[in-house]
Design a protein around this motif. Structure first.
Motif, PDB file in Angstrom:
ATOM      1  N   VAL A 229      73.913  33.917  19.869  1.00 37.64           N
ATOM      2  CA  VAL A 229      73.995  32.913  18.804  1.00 37.64           C
ATOM      3  C   VAL A 229      75.375  32.276  18.799  1.00 37.64           C
ATOM      4  O   VAL A 229      75.521  31.053  18.699  1.00 37.64           O
ATOM      5  N   ALA A 230      76.405  33.101  18.917  1.00 33.40           N
ATOM      6  CA  ALA A 230      77.773  32.578  18.963  1.00 33.40           C
ATOM      7  C   ALA A 230      77.960  31.659  20.169  1.00 33.40           C
ATOM      8  O   ALA A 230      78.542  30.568  20.063  1.00 33.40           O
ATOM      9  N   ALA A 231      77.462  32.092  21.323  1.00 36.51           N
ATOM     10  CA  ALA A 231      77.621  31.300  22.543  1.00 36.51           C
ATOM     11  C   ALA A 231      76.847  29.989  22.467  1.00 36.51           C
ATOM     12  O   ALA A 231      77.359  28.925  22.851  1.00 36.51           O
ATOM     13  N   ASP A 232      75.615  30.050  21.968  1.00 33.01           N
ATOM     14  CA  ASP A 232      74.784  28.844  21.893  1.00 33.01           C
ATOM     15  C   ASP A 232      75.343  27.814  20.919  1.00 33.01           C
ATOM     16  O   ASP A 232      75.040  26.615  21.024  1.00 33.01           O
ATOM     17  N   ASN A 233      76.152  28.283  19.976  1.00 29.30           N
ATOM     18  CA  ASN A 233      76.703  27.389  18.962  1.00 29.30           C
ATOM     19  C   ASN A 233      78.197  27.130  19.135  1.00 29.30           C
ATOM     20  O   ASN A 233      78.866  26.672  18.208  1.00 29.30           O
ATOM     21  N   GLY A 234      78.704  27.401  20.335  1.00 28.84           N
ATOM     22  CA  GLY A 234      80.113  27.133  20.596  1.00 28.84           C
ATOM     23  C   GLY A 234      81.054  27.837  19.642  1.00 28.84           C
ATOM     24  O   GLY A 234      82.092  27.301  19.255  1.00 28.84           O
ATOM     25  N   SER A 235      80.687  29.058  19.258  1.00 23.25           N
ATOM     26  CA  SER A 235      81.449  29.864  18.294  1.00 23.25           C
ATOM     27  C   SER A 235      81.537  29.221  16.917  1.00 23.25           C
ATOM     28  O   SER A 235      82.412  29.538  16.119  1.00 23.25           O
ATOM     29  N   MET A 236      80.599  28.313  16.626  1.00 20.68           N
ATOM     30  CA  MET A 236      80.607  27.604  15.343  1.00 20.68           C
ATOM     31  C   MET A 236      79.251  27.673  14.643  1.00 20.68           C
ATOM     32  O   MET A 236      78.813  26.723  14.014  1.00 20.68           O
ATOM     33  N   TYR A 237      78.610  28.840  14.733  1.00 16.59           N
ATOM     34  CA  TYR A 237      77.368  29.014  13.979  1.00 16.59           C
ATOM     35  C   TYR A 237      77.672  28.896  12.488  1.00 16.59           C
ATOM     36  O   TYR A 237      76.890  28.355  11.718  1.00 16.59           O
ATOM     37  N   ASN A 238      78.821  29.433  12.088  1.00 13.21           N
ATOM     38  CA  ASN A 238      79.328  29.213  10.736  1.00 13.21           C
ATOM     39  C   ASN A 238      80.755  28.691  10.865  1.00 13.21           C
ATOM     40  O   ASN A 238      81.237  28.431  11.971  1.00 13.21           O
ATOM     41  N   THR A 239      81.439  28.511   9.752  1.00 14.74           N
ATOM     42  CA  THR A 239      82.808  28.010   9.809  1.00 14.74           C
ATOM     43  C   THR A 239      83.717  29.065  10.427  1.00 14.74           C
ATOM     44  O   THR A 239      83.864  30.160   9.877  1.00 14.74           O
ATOM     45  N   PRO A 240      84.323  28.775  11.549  1.00 14.54           N
ATOM     46  CA  PRO A 240      85.186  29.755  12.215  1.00 14.54           C
ATOM     47  C   PRO A 240      86.575  29.783  11.561  1.00 14.54           C
ATOM     48  O   PRO A 240      86.901  28.920  10.746  1.00 14.54           O
ATOM     49  N   PRO A 241      87.404  30.754  11.934  1.00 12.06           N
ATOM     50  CA  PRO A 241      88.786  30.815  11.430  1.00 12.06           C
ATOM     51  C   PRO A 241      89.634  29.747  12.118  1.00 12.06           C
ATOM     52  O   PRO A 241      90.325  30.013  13.110  1.00 12.06           O
ATOM     53  N   THR A 242      89.570  28.537  11.602  1.00 12.77           N
ATOM     54  CA  THR A 242      90.112  27.378  12.317  1.00 12.77           C
ATOM     55  C   THR A 242      91.619  27.460  12.539  1.00 12.77           C
ATOM     56  O   THR A 242      92.111  27.095  13.609  1.00 12.77           O
ATOM     57  N   PHE A 243      92.360  27.899  11.538  1.00 14.35           N
ATOM     58  CA  PHE A 243      93.821  27.925  11.700  1.00 14.35           C
ATOM     59  C   PHE A 243      94.226  28.960  12.745  1.00 14.35           C
ATOM     60  O   PHE A 243      95.121  28.708  13.570  1.00 14.35           O
ATOM     61  N   SER A 244      93.567  30.119  12.747  1.00 10.00           N
ATOM     62  CA  SER A 244      93.854  31.141  13.756  1.00 10.00           C
ATOM     63  C   SER A 244      93.508  30.638  15.155  1.00 10.00           C
ATOM     64  O   SER A 244      94.222  30.907  16.130  1.00 10.00           O
ATOM     65  N   TRP A 245      92.408  29.890  15.252  1.00 11.32           N
ATOM     66  CA  TRP A 245      91.982  29.334  16.540  1.00 11.32           C
ATOM     67  C   TRP A 245      93.017  28.320  17.031  1.00 11.32           C
ATOM     68  O   TRP A 245      93.414  28.324  18.211  1.00 11.32           O
ATOM     69  N   TYR A 246      93.444  27.456  16.131  1.00 16.58           N
ATOM     70  CA  TYR A 246      94.468  26.453  16.464  1.00 16.58           C
ATOM     71  C   TYR A 246      95.765  27.114  16.924  1.00 16.58           C
ATOM     72  O   TYR A 246      96.344  26.743  17.967  1.00 16.58           O
ATOM     73  N   LEU A 247      96.242  28.121  16.172  1.00 18.79           N
ATOM     74  CA  LEU A 247      97.487  28.790  16.549  1.00 18.79           C
ATOM     75  C   LEU A 247      97.347  29.524  17.880  1.00 18.79           C
ATOM     76  O   LEU A 247      98.283  29.533  18.690  1.00 18.79           O
ATOM     77  N   SER A 248      96.193  30.114  18.109  1.00 18.99           N
ATOM     78  CA  SER A 248      95.973  30.776  19.394  1.00 18.99           C
ATOM     79  C   SER A 248      96.047  29.775  20.539  1.00 18.99           C
ATOM     80  O   SER A 248      96.600  30.068  21.604  1.00 18.99           O
ATOM     81  N   GLY A 249      95.512  28.587  20.309  1.00 23.86           N
ATOM     82  CA  GLY A 249      95.611  27.540  21.317  1.00 23.86           C
ATOM     83  C   GLY A 249      97.060  27.172  21.623  1.00 23.86           C
ATOM     84  O   GLY A 249      97.422  26.930  22.782  1.00 23.86           O
ATOM     85  N   LEU A 250      97.893  27.146  20.588  1.00 22.11           N
ATOM     86  CA  LEU A 250      99.318  26.882  20.806  1.00 22.11           C
ATOM     87  C   LEU A 250      99.961  27.999  21.617  1.00 22.11           C
ATOM     88  O   LEU A 250     100.827  27.748  22.474  1.00 22.11           O
ATOM     89  N   VAL A 251      99.550  29.247  21.351  1.00 24.85           N
ATOM     90  CA  VAL A 251     100.082  30.371  22.125  1.00 24.85           C
ATOM     91  C   VAL A 251      99.672  30.249  23.587  1.00 24.85           C
ATOM     92  O   VAL A 251     100.486  30.486  24.496  1.00 24.85           O
ATOM     93  N   PHE A 252      98.436  29.840  23.847  1.00 23.81           N
ATOM     94  CA  PHE A 252      97.990  29.691  25.238  1.00 23.81           C
ATOM     95  C   PHE A 252      98.832  28.634  25.959  1.00 23.81           C
ATOM     96  O   PHE A 252      99.204  28.818  27.128  1.00 23.81           O
ATOM     97  N   LYS A 253      99.122  27.535  25.286  1.00 24.87           N
ATOM     98  CA  LYS A 253      99.965  26.505  25.902  1.00 24.87           C
ATOM     99  C   LYS A 253     101.360  27.054  26.176  1.00 24.87           C
ATOM    100  O   LYS A 253     101.959  26.787  27.228  1.00 24.87           O
ATOM    101  N   TRP A 254     101.892  27.815  25.214  1.00 25.43           N
ATOM    102  CA  TRP A 254     103.217  28.422  25.386  1.00 25.43           C
ATOM    103  C   TRP A 254     103.222  29.369  26.586  1.00 25.43           C
ATOM    104  O   TRP A 254     104.174  29.374  27.385  1.00 25.43           O
ATOM    105  N   LEU A 255     102.153  30.148  26.732  1.00 19.50           N
ATOM    106  CA  LEU A 255     102.068  31.063  27.866  1.00 19.50           C
ATOM    107  C   LEU A 255     102.086  30.308  29.192  1.00 19.50           C
ATOM    108  O   LEU A 255     102.723  30.744  30.158  1.00 19.50           O
ATOM    109  N   LYS A 256     101.399  29.190  29.239  1.00 22.41           N
ATOM    110  CA  LYS A 256     101.423  28.385  30.457  1.00 22.41           C
ATOM    111  C   LYS A 256     102.842  27.919  30.773  1.00 22.41           C
ATOM    112  O   LYS A 256     103.262  27.899  31.948  1.00 22.41           O
ATOM    113  N   GLU A 257     103.587  27.570  29.739  1.00 27.07           N
ATOM    114  CA  GLU A 257     104.965  27.121  29.930  1.00 27.07           C
ATOM    115  C   GLU A 257     105.867  28.253  30.423  1.00 27.07           C
ATOM    116  O   GLU A 257     106.914  27.999  31.032  1.00 27.07           O
ATOM    117  N   GLN A 258     105.482  29.504  30.168  1.00 23.65           N
ATOM    118  CA  GLN A 258     106.276  30.656  30.616  1.00 23.65           C
ATOM    119  C   GLN A 258     105.914  31.098  32.034  1.00 23.65           C
ATOM    120  O   GLN A 258     106.396  32.133  32.506  1.00 23.65           O
TER     121      GLN A 258
END
Length: 361
Positions: A229-258
Motif C-alpha cells: 500500500v505504501a509503495a503503490d501510493n508513493g509513501s502518501m497513502y496518508n499525510t506523511p511526515p513532510t518536514f522530516s522528509w524534507y530535512l532528510s532530503g537536505l541531509v542526502f544532498k549534504w552527503l553528496k557534497e561530502q
C-alpha cells in the motif's frame, strides 16, 4: 552567531549544521512560495518534487537497484519490528533472527507475537561483547526471512560483514549505521532505518524493499502497515511526515557534497580509529567489545574508577561535550559519532579525556 555544542547523542542525533542553516533560511518562506514547507500540501507539485528528489538522492547514495521500492513512512524502527512479520511471515511459517543486543532482542520479542521465531544465533554466549561467526548460526532454509541488526546502538557491536542467507530474504535493521559506509543493497530483501541517527529528524522511517516481497501481507495486517500500500501510493497513502522528509532530503544532498557514502566512510573510519586508539592505550578508560565487532557509530567506554563517572560527565558538559552518558540499561559512557559529528568533536572529546585522566589518575 550562537556557538553550537558537540552533540554525541545516540538519537535523536546531531544533524549537519549546514542542513540546519538551510532549513532555518527556508523555514518561513520556502523557495519564494510565501509559505513554509511545513504548511504545504503533501500532494502539491512542490512537495512531490521534494519527495522525489529525496528518493533519487538516496538511491544514488546507496546505488539502490531499480527493482527495490524506497518508502518514507511514519514511525520508527520499533514499529517495523511488528510490520515486518505482518508483511513477510505467513502464519504457518517461521523466521530466523540473530540476537546481538538490546535492539535485536526487542525485534525478536515483537515478532514472536505473530509467529514462530527461531533465534539462529546469539551473542549472549560472548556477554554481547562479540558477534557469533556465521559458522555458529543455525539457519532454517525454509525460513520466511533472516533478520539481524547491523549495529547495536546501546552495546556498541557492529557487523563488518553481510551474512549469507541463500535463497532466504535477508532483512536488516540499519537504523544506526545506514549511510555511514557503502553497502551492497542487492544482498538484502529489505533494509530499514529509523531516521534520527544518520538520515534526519525523528518521526520518519525509511524502508528499502525488494519488489518481489511486496503484496504478501497477512489479511489481518492493517492497511497503514502494508508495504505494498505504501509503495503503490508513493509513501502518501496518508499525510506523511513532510518536514522530516524534507530535512532528510537536505541531509542526502549534504552527503553528496561530502563525497557520498564513500567519502563518509573514510571520515568515519578515522573518527572511530582515533577514539578507540586513545581508549586502548589508556589504563584509565576501557572498551570491552571485541575489536572485530566494534561499532564505528556508537563507542561505549568506562572509567577505571566508576565513582568518577559523574565528575567526568559534569566536566564534559562544561566543555559543551553533550550526551556522553551511557544508556540507562548498561551505564558507563557512550560517544555516538554519526555522520554529522565532525572530526573536531572527536578530537575535542579525546583532549578532554586526556585532561581528565591526567587530573584524576
Amino acid at each position: 552567531m550562537t556557538k553550537r555544542a558537540y552533540n554525541f547523542c545516540a538519537g535523536p542525533a546531531a544533524l549537519p549544521e549546514a542542513v540546519l542553516q538551510q532549513a532555518q533560511k527556508e523555514l518561513l518562506d520556502w523557495q519564494s512560495k510565501g509559505v513554509s514547507i511545513m504548511e504545504m500540501s503533501h500532494r502539491s507539485d512542490e512537495f512531490v518534487g521534494v519527495a522525489n528528489q529525496a528518493e533519487q538522492d538516496l538511491r544514488d547514495l546507496l546505488s539502490i537497484p531499480e527493482h527495490y521500492k524506497v518508502l518514507f513512512m511514519q514511525g520508527g524502527a520499533s514499529q517495523q519490528f511488528a510490520q515486518i512479520p505482518l508483511n513477510f511471515l505467513p502464519e504457518s511459517s517461521s523466521a530466523d533472527y540473530i540476537d546481538t543486543g538490546i535492539w535485536s532482542r526487542k525485534s525478536i520479542d515483537e515478532a514472536r507475537r505473530y509467529g514462530n521465531i527461531n533465534v539462529a544465533a546469539s551473542a549472549k554466549k560472548y556477554d554481547y561483547f562479540s558477534i557469533p561467526g556465521q559458522n555458529e548460526w543455525q539457519l532454517n532454509k525454509q525460513a520466511a526471512y533472516v533478520h539481524y541488526t547491523t549495529n547495536e546502538t546501546i552495546g556498541g557491536l557492529q557487523f563488518d560483514w553481510i551474512p549469507e542467507s541463500g535463497d532466504v530474504p535477508l532483512v536488516a535493521d540499519m537504523s544506526s549505521d545506514i549511510l555511514s559506509r557503502p553497502v551492497d543493497v542487492s544482498r538484502f530483501g529489505m533494509i530499514y532505518a529509523g531516521a534520527q541517527k544518520n538520515i534526519g529528524p525523528s518521526g520518519l522511517v525509511v524502508a528499502i524493499v525488494r519488489e518481489d516481497l511486496l503484496g504478501k501481507a497477512r489479511a489481518s495486517c492493517p492497511t497503514m502497515l502494508d508495504y505494498k500500500v505504501a509503495a503503490d501510493n508513493g509513501s502518501m497513502y496518508n499525510t506523511p511526515p513532510t518536514f522530516s522528509w524534507y530535512l532528510s532530503g537536505l541531509v542526502f544532498k549534504w552527503l553528496k557534497e561530502q563525497g557520498g557514502v564513500e567519502g563518509m566512510a573514510k571520515l568515519n573510519f578515522e573518527k572511530q580509529r582515533l577514539l578507540y586508539e586513545y581508549i586502548d592505550k589508556s589504563d584509565f578508560y576501557t572498551n570491552p567489545i571485541s575489536k572485530s565487532a566494534r561499532s564505528w557509530m556508537n563507542i561505549p567506554f568506562r572509567l577505571a574508577d566508576a565513582r568518577l563517572e559523574q565528575a567526568f560527565l559534569a566536566g564534559a558538559q562544561e566543555r559543551a561535550l553533550l550526551n556522553l552518558q551511557g544508556h540507562r540499561s548498561v551505564g558507563g559512557m557512550r560517544a555516538s559519532i554519526y555522520n554529522a559529528v565532525p572530526m573536531a568533536a572527536v578530537e575535542a572529546l579525546i583532549d578532554y579525556m586526556r585532561a581528565f585522566e591526567k587530573e584524576k589518575a
